[in-house]
Design an enzyme around this catalytic site. Structure first.
Site, PDB file in Angstrom:
ATOM      1  N   HIS A 131      -5.136  -6.757  -0.358  1.00 16.42           N
ATOM      2  CA  HIS A 131      -5.110  -5.932  -1.573  1.00 16.42           C
ATOM      3  C   HIS A 131      -3.757  -5.201  -1.609  1.00 16.42           C
ATOM      4  O   HIS A 131      -3.180  -4.915  -0.562  1.00 16.42           O
ATOM      5  CB  HIS A 131      -6.263  -4.923  -1.462  1.00 16.42           C
ATOM      6  CG  HIS A 131      -6.515  -4.098  -2.682  1.00 16.42           C
ATOM      7  ND1 HIS A 131      -5.761  -2.984  -2.997  1.00 16.42           N
ATOM      8  CD2 HIS A 131      -7.451  -4.199  -3.650  1.00 16.42           C
ATOM      9  CE1 HIS A 131      -6.238  -2.437  -4.110  1.00 16.42           C
ATOM     10  NE2 HIS A 131      -7.257  -3.163  -4.522  1.00 16.42           N
ATOM     11  N   ASP A 208      -8.533  -2.740   6.878  1.00 20.90           N
ATOM     12  CA  ASP A 208      -8.887  -2.273   5.538  1.00 20.90           C
ATOM     13  C   ASP A 208     -10.334  -2.717   5.299  1.00 20.90           C
ATOM     14  O   ASP A 208     -10.603  -3.892   5.039  1.00 20.90           O
ATOM     15  CB  ASP A 208      -7.919  -2.889   4.527  1.00 20.90           C
ATOM     16  CG  ASP A 208      -8.382  -2.722   3.079  1.00 20.90           C
ATOM     17  OD1 ASP A 208      -9.485  -2.199   2.851  1.00 20.90           O
ATOM     18  OD2 ASP A 208      -7.621  -3.133   2.189  1.00 20.90           O
ATOM     19  N   GLN A 211     -13.886  -3.662   1.380  1.00 17.40           N
ATOM     20  CA  GLN A 211     -14.881  -4.629   0.893  1.00 17.40           C
ATOM     21  C   GLN A 211     -15.901  -5.001   1.963  1.00 17.40           C
ATOM     22  O   GLN A 211     -16.710  -5.915   1.751  1.00 17.40           O
ATOM     23  CB  GLN A 211     -14.185  -5.907   0.407  1.00 17.40           C
ATOM     24  CG  GLN A 211     -13.352  -5.714  -0.825  1.00 17.40           C
ATOM     25  CD  GLN A 211     -14.159  -5.257  -2.032  1.00 17.40           C
ATOM     26  OE1 GLN A 211     -15.365  -5.469  -2.113  1.00 17.40           O
ATOM     27  NE2 GLN A 211     -13.513  -4.601  -2.967  1.00 17.40           N
ATOM     28  N   LYS A 234     -17.208   2.214  -2.830  1.00 14.07           N
ATOM     29  CA  LYS A 234     -17.552   0.797  -2.628  1.00 14.07           C
ATOM     30  C   LYS A 234     -18.870   0.681  -1.862  1.00 14.07           C
ATOM     31  O   LYS A 234     -19.359  -0.415  -1.635  1.00 14.07           O
ATOM     32  CB  LYS A 234     -16.463   0.085  -1.819  1.00 14.07           C
ATOM     33  CG  LYS A 234     -15.056   0.273  -2.330  1.00 14.07           C
ATOM     34  CD  LYS A 234     -14.665  -0.780  -3.328  1.00 14.07           C
ATOM     35  CE  LYS A 234     -13.151  -0.721  -3.556  1.00 14.07           C
ATOM     36  NZ  LYS A 234     -12.763  -1.381  -4.796  1.00 14.07           N
ATOM     37  N   CYS A 372      -5.724  -6.672  -8.046  1.00 11.65           N
ATOM     38  CA  CYS A 372      -4.797  -5.984  -7.130  1.00 11.65           C
ATOM     39  C   CYS A 372      -4.514  -6.848  -5.903  1.00 11.65           C
ATOM     40  O   CYS A 372      -4.428  -6.329  -4.775  1.00 11.65           O
ATOM     41  CB  CYS A 372      -5.332  -4.610  -6.707  1.00 11.65           C
ATOM     42  SG  CYS A 372      -5.396  -3.438  -8.046  1.00 11.65           S
TER      43      CYS A 372
HETATM   44  N1  PLP Z   1      -8.574  -2.738  -0.149  1.00 14.68           N
HETATM   45  C1  PLP Z   1      -9.422  -3.598  -0.705  1.00 14.68           C
HETATM   46  C2  PLP Z   1      -9.736  -4.881   0.013  1.00 14.68           C
HETATM   47  C3  PLP Z   1     -10.019  -3.322  -1.931  1.00 14.68           C
HETATM   48  O1  PLP Z   1     -10.859  -4.183  -2.493  1.00 14.68           O
HETATM   49  C4  PLP Z   1      -9.699  -2.095  -2.564  1.00 14.68           C
HETATM   50  C5  PLP Z   1     -10.268  -1.780  -3.890  1.00 14.68           C
HETATM   51  O2  PLP Z   1     -10.652  -2.650  -4.636  1.00 14.68           O
HETATM   52  C6  PLP Z   1      -8.826  -1.219  -1.932  1.00 14.68           C
HETATM   53  C7  PLP Z   1      -8.271  -1.572  -0.727  1.00 14.68           C
HETATM   54  C8  PLP Z   1      -8.461   0.095  -2.541  1.00 14.68           C
HETATM   55  O3  PLP Z   1      -9.563   0.911  -2.602  1.00 14.68           O
HETATM   56  P1  PLP Z   1      -9.474   2.333  -3.348  1.00 14.68           P
HETATM   57  O4  PLP Z   1      -8.919   2.041  -4.706  1.00 14.68           O
HETATM   58  O5  PLP Z   1     -10.884   2.812  -3.370  1.00 14.68           O
HETATM   59  O6  PLP Z   1      -8.576   3.185  -2.543  1.00 14.68           O
END
Ligand code: PLP
Length: 414
Positions: A131, A208, A211, A234, A372
């Site tokens: 992401h 990270d 998900q 999430k 993203c």
């Molecule tokens: N990393 C992953 C794999 C994601 O799917 C997301 C959000 O869709 C994020 C990071 C960023 O999360 P946040 O916008 O809640 O900080």
């Protein structure tokens, strides 16, 4: 995430759906079919009621108040930290830093640990399917330090293999930052094995978990990682709150990344003495209600039959995959052996955005676009996909609605 498709569980999805009031909404006169869980999950009544109760009975600023409400709010906030610790099986609440979410947690590590540690020529290794939140913070800190961002490729199925990571690890690799589950493809990465590999090469590991947290039990001790980031929204919690787990000795050694209230013990014009962990990294008034709401969400997950829920969700994803690949002209993007929650697809001759709009008119909420994760989409020669993403409250009936809506969109747009 490993739940085999044939698992029959006593999990009662109808009962769980009752916990989520929004699932009774109508959209364009149709019952809502919510398949945008990778973007954000819906909230159970217990979370909504916790937030409501907090503002009705408890609201006050925390940590420095002597009055009753402040003590109440502080206790509830710190209880949520303990719940978060338990949820991740972290050894200590000192290792749980509340952040705005995954993005802020990763930026914290980038701007504190990486910025103060990395030298020109050092390397940060990430996966190709990350992401943007696990790409851009590293690009920024590379620009600040002269370190280099290195990318381990995924294969044509969207799998990140250990060999691909091993091939990019060098004695210059100081950090491996990798997603637990890809939001664009649904691939589950072998994060425990990657962690071992990285540690053997002398690198730290950040996972990270955005998900992953709603799709598998997470145990940071078993994973052995140094940092784990996730977002509350999430995993059935409020937006604007999440957490960073960091190993205590690393957090102890890291400088604060933001200055302000709460992160200090004393301040004079000559300088400041910083607070203990985790407060050193929590400058300013935090999202108190959000943290308490997150605590309620994580308690919810730890109270329901989560294993049964995940087996159910996995079965629904499996059912959806079978139904969707049977649609003529539809191509599923991402065919990793281990997938979780996400079904990305493109339809010949149709723009994903148009598909999303038409599905919405039939009450089916999906996400369209680059999710993203532009680099991995270009790896597949795409600028966007349509993405249906699942949670524990989705059903085979939801999938049938999705399939019918896709067929209708094909008819209307062809
Ligand atoms: N990393 C992953 C794999 C994601 O799917 C997301 C959000 O869709 C994020 C990071 C960023 O999360 P946040 O916008 O809640 O900080």
């Amino acid at each position: 995430m490993n739940a085999p498709a044939q698992v029959k569980s006593a999990f009662d999805v109808a009962r769980v759906r009752e916990d989520f009031p929004i699932l009774r909404e109508l959209v364009h006169g149709k019952p809502l079919v919510y398949l945008d869980n990778a973007a954000t999950t819906q909230k159970p009544a217990v979370v909504i009621e916790t937030l409501d109760r907090y503002y009705r009975t408890t609201n006050a600023n925390i940590h420095r108040g002597v009055h009753t409400l402040s003590a109440r709010a502080t206790d509830a906030f710190e209880a949520a930290r303990e719940t978060t610790r338990r949820f991740l099986n972290a050894p200590s609440t000192a290792e749980i830093v509340f952040t705005r979410g995954t993005t802020e947690a990763i930026n914290l590590v980038a701007q504190s640990w990486a910025r103060s540690t990395l030298k020109a020529g050092d390397e940060i290794l990430i996966g190709e399917a990350e992401h943007h939140s696990n790409i851009v913070p590293w690009q920024i800190v590379c620009g600040q330090t002269g370190a280099k961002l290195v990318v381990a490729p995924v294969d044509e199925k969207g799998e990140l293999h250990l060999e691909a990571v091993a091939a990019k690890l060098t004695e210059r690799t100081k950090l491996v930052a990798v997603g637990h589950v890809s939001n664009a493809l649904g691939s589950v990465n072998p994060v425990a094995a990657i962690t071992k590999l990285a540690h053997d090469a002398g690198a730290l590991v950040l996972i990270d978990g955005a998900q992953a947290v709603a799709h598998a039990p997470v145990d940071v001790v078993a994973l052995g990682c140094d940092f784990y980031a996730f977002s509350g929204h999430k995993v059935f919690g409020p937006t604007g709150i999440g957490a960073l787990y960091g190993r205590r000795e690393l957090l102890e050694a890291m400088p604060p990344w933001q200055g302000g209230g709460d992160m200090i013990r004393t301040v004079s014009f000559e300088g400041a003495e910083y607070n203990d962990l985790p407060y050193k990294f929590e400058a300013g008034t935090p999202h108190i209600a959000g943290a308490i709401g997150l605590g309620a969400a994580l308690e919810y997950v730890m109270t329901i039959d989560f294993a049964g829920a995940l087996a159910h969700e996995h079965e629904v994803l499996h059912y959806a995959t079978g139904k969707m690949i049977a649609i003529e002209g539809l191509r599923v993007i991402g065919a990793a052996r281990e997938k979780s929650g996400v079904l990305s697809f493109v339809i010949e001759g149709l723009h994903p955005h148009d598909v999303g709009m038409l599905l919405d008119h039939q009450g089916v909420a999906i996400r369209t676009g680059h999710h993203c994760a532009m680099p991995v989409l270009s790896r597949f020669g795409l600028s966007g996909t349509a993405r249906a993403s699942f949670s524990i409250y989705n059903t085979r009936e939801d999938v049938d609605c999705l399939v019918a809506a896709v067929r209708k969109a094909q008819q209307l747009l062809s």
